[in-house]
Design a protein around this motif. Structure first.
Motif, PDB file in Angstrom:
ATOM      1  N   SER A  26       0.914  -1.144  -0.054  1.00  0.00           N
ATOM      2  CA  SER A  26      -0.006  -0.085   0.122  1.00  0.00           C
ATOM      3  C   SER A  26       0.780   1.183   0.115  1.00  0.00           C
ATOM      4  O   SER A  26       0.575   2.340  -0.339  1.00  0.00           O
ATOM      5  CB  SER A  26      -0.881   0.110   1.208  1.00  0.00           C
ATOM      6  OG  SER A  26      -0.167  -0.136   2.548  1.00  0.00           O
ATOM      7  N   GLU A  27       2.015   1.032   0.549  1.00  0.00           N
ATOM      8  CA  GLU A  27       3.092   2.258   0.871  1.00  0.00           C
ATOM      9  C   GLU A  27       3.408   2.551  -0.765  1.00  0.00           C
ATOM     10  O   GLU A  27       3.947   3.773  -0.911  1.00  0.00           O
ATOM     11  CB  GLU A  27       4.316   2.375   1.427  1.00  0.00           C
ATOM     12  CG  GLU A  27       5.257   0.938   1.117  1.00  0.00           C
ATOM     13  CD  GLU A  27       4.493  -0.456   1.428  1.00  0.00           C
ATOM     14  OE1 GLU A  27       5.418  -1.322   1.489  1.00  0.00           O
ATOM     15  OE2 GLU A  27       3.451  -0.612   1.851  1.00  0.00           O
ATOM     16  N   SER A  28       3.363   1.849  -1.725  1.00  0.00           N
ATOM     17  CA  SER A  28       3.675   2.136  -3.040  1.00  0.00           C
ATOM     18  C   SER A  28       2.761   1.964  -4.073  1.00  0.00           C
ATOM     19  O   SER A  28       3.081   2.326  -5.376  1.00  0.00           O
ATOM     20  CB  SER A  28       4.881   1.155  -3.521  1.00  0.00           C
ATOM     21  OG  SER A  28       5.917   1.275  -2.443  1.00  0.00           O
ATOM     22  N   SER A  31       2.012   4.782  -6.801  1.00  0.00           N
ATOM     23  CA  SER A  31       2.793   5.884  -6.433  1.00  0.00           C
ATOM     24  C   SER A  31       3.661   6.470  -7.695  1.00  0.00           C
ATOM     25  O   SER A  31       4.275   7.406  -7.462  1.00  0.00           O
ATOM     26  CB  SER A  31       3.465   5.398  -5.536  1.00  0.00           C
ATOM     27  OG  SER A  31       4.454   4.472  -5.644  1.00  0.00           O
ATOM     28  N   HIS A 174      11.049   3.923   1.016  1.00  0.00           N
ATOM     29  CA  HIS A 174      10.481   5.331   1.706  1.00  0.00           C
ATOM     30  C   HIS A 174      10.765   6.460   0.823  1.00  0.00           C
ATOM     31  O   HIS A 174      10.026   7.376   0.790  1.00  0.00           O
ATOM     32  CB  HIS A 174      11.198   5.493   2.950  1.00  0.00           C
ATOM     33  CG  HIS A 174      10.836   6.735   3.794  1.00  0.00           C
ATOM     34  ND1 HIS A 174       9.547   6.997   4.249  1.00  0.00           N
ATOM     35  CD2 HIS A 174      11.575   7.982   3.720  1.00  0.00           C
ATOM     36  CE1 HIS A 174       9.639   8.008   4.996  1.00  0.00           C
ATOM     37  NE2 HIS A 174      10.843   8.667   4.770  1.00  0.00           N
TER      38      HIS A 174
END
Length: 450
Positions: A26-28, A31, A174
């Protein structure tokens, strides 16, 4: 996670992933921006390039090195055709994985959870975790062997040191998924450059290479050659790559309308095909190097990475040959451990919807591989590492059908895939490849047990 919109004129999707509470990675997710449909081809291709190279890593990991070295040492260039055929199979299966991620909005693990009963999903998850641990073992041990060859570091210390890649992934991701992809590509360039140098000084026989690219009957009639050929085919398609690819293609922010998805699928398939072409060069280069160096000199018994390292410099008359070989092995092992850790996160999130912090999920994935590796090497020494590498390939062969069959089934279903459902020729090709890979892996497993 909201279900994807239905496609105009297509059957309504069956059981859309409304029950999927989290998005893998989900963090990428979405993106990386991509040009709108209708933009310049090269700009679109560059924007979509990256996931294929993360996938290509699995096709040149340390687990494949020993097989390629043994094949080249024992039979010269004769098994080059097997590497080419295996790579072509991999290209098609990875194309299906990319289409699944883009067409359905789910990765392979999520699709299994959305469309299979709970017990089946749990069984598939357990099998997949075993495969990832087995694959990770080979990658961790490959890195540790390279550290030992280059710096004299004990294998146990090298295995433990590989745990630091979790911190590296967290830092790179990150800063953006593109930076992680760039790091992987940089290491791939190091590997390719290393083998280009090795081939330059080894001076392989061009006529022998050309002859090796043509399949011949001896591969089937010679039991020893057949066993190595099965090993090359069986170890080429990594189960975790199918889960990984179907997730990381969704890092691109393509449009969700049918035309945009169709373009995204074409770009993703082109990306993975080009990247797997690089993997083909590297795998072929390992076999060609072994053929030109060891087989040509009558050393048909070289089948160990350590032994190849010790012999390269004296046999080629170049002091840098062994060091360059070890550097390529280190880059290969590090690349593979990074992508293996990502695959472990995707599988855990997709099958189980684990709600753990990212760093903890990745640390647990890495520890599952490092723990057995440290225990075996500590108890049995370097010989234990070789035995563990063999065992890891057997476990992988057991898991492979449980990834390929759902992938082909899902991508053939228009209710799941919409306009990106596989046409008849692609379905037939997929099932034919599945039958070949499953059959050969079965033969390899039976041979190992005997």
């Amino acid at each position: 996670m909201a279900p994807p919109p239905p496609f105009v004129g297509d059957p309504a999707p069956v059981a859309p992933p409304a029950a999927l509470e989290r998005i893998s990675l989900s963090e990428s997710h979405r993106s990386v921006p991509v040009p709108a449909v209708g933009g310049q081809f090269w700009r679109r291709l560059f924007a979509f390039s990256g996931p294929g190279y993360l996938i290509a890593v699995g096709y040149m990991d340390p687990g494949n090195w020993a097989t390629d070295i043994a094949g080249g040492s024992a039979f010269g260039y004769a098994l080059l055709s097997v590497i080419v055929i295996a790579n072509a199979m991999a290209m098609l299966l990875q194309a299906l994985a990319a289409r699944l991620g883009i067409g359905s909005g789910m990765d392979l693990a999520q699709a299994c959870r959305a469309h299979y009963p709970r017990l089946v999903t749990l069984a598939l998850w357990l099998l997949c975790e075993l495969a990832i641990i087995a694959c990770d073992l080979a990658e961790v041990l490959g890195t540790a062997i390279a550290l030992k060859l280059l710096f004299g570091l004990p294998l146990v210390a090298g295995v433990i040191l590989t745990g630091l890649d979790v911190l590296l992934i967290l830092m790179l991701q990150h800063l953006g998924f593109r930076l992680l992809e760039a790091f992987i590509v940089a290491l791939l360039v190091v590997i390719a450059g290393s083998f280009a140098y090795e081939l330059l000084i080894a001076r392989p026989d061009g006529a022998g290479i050309a002859a090796g690219l043509v399949p011949h009957a001896r591969i089937v009639t010679d039991p020893a050659m057949l066993y190595l050929a099965i090993g090359i085919l069986g170890a080429t398609v990594m189960p975790h790559n199918l889960y990984l690819h179907s997730a990381i293609v969704q890092t691109r922010a393509y449009g969700l309308d049918p035309p945009s998805k169709a373009v995204a699928a074409r770009m993703a398939v082109l990306d993975s095909t080009i990247a797997l072409g690089l993997a083909l060069f590297i795998n072929a280069a390992i076999l060609i190097l072994a053929a030109a160096t060891f087989h040509h000199a009558g050393r048909t018994d070289v089948a160990d990475i350590d032994e190849a390292y010790r012999l390269l410099s004296p046999m080629l008359g170049a002091s840098a040959a062994s060091v360059v070989f070890a550097v390529a092995l280190l880059a290969s092992g590090q690349n593979s451990t990074i992508t293996g850790t990502l695959a472990g996160q995707i599988v855990a999130e997709g099958f189980l919807d684990l709600k753990l912090p990212v760093w903890l999920r990745r640390l647990l994935t890495r520890m599952l591989a490092i723990g057995p590796a440290v225990a075996v090497v500590a108890l049995n020494g370097d010989a234990g590492a070789t035995a563990l590498l063999v065992l890891s390939q057997v476990v992988l062969s057991l898991q492979l059908p449980f990834a390929i069959v759902p992938l082909i089934a899902f991508t053939s279903d228009a209710r799941i895939m919409g306009v990106l459902a596989s046409p008849a020729w692609l379905r037939l090709s997929g099932w034919a490849i599945a039958a070949v890979v499953i059959g050969l892996n079965g033969v390899l497993l039976i041979g190992f047990l005997r």
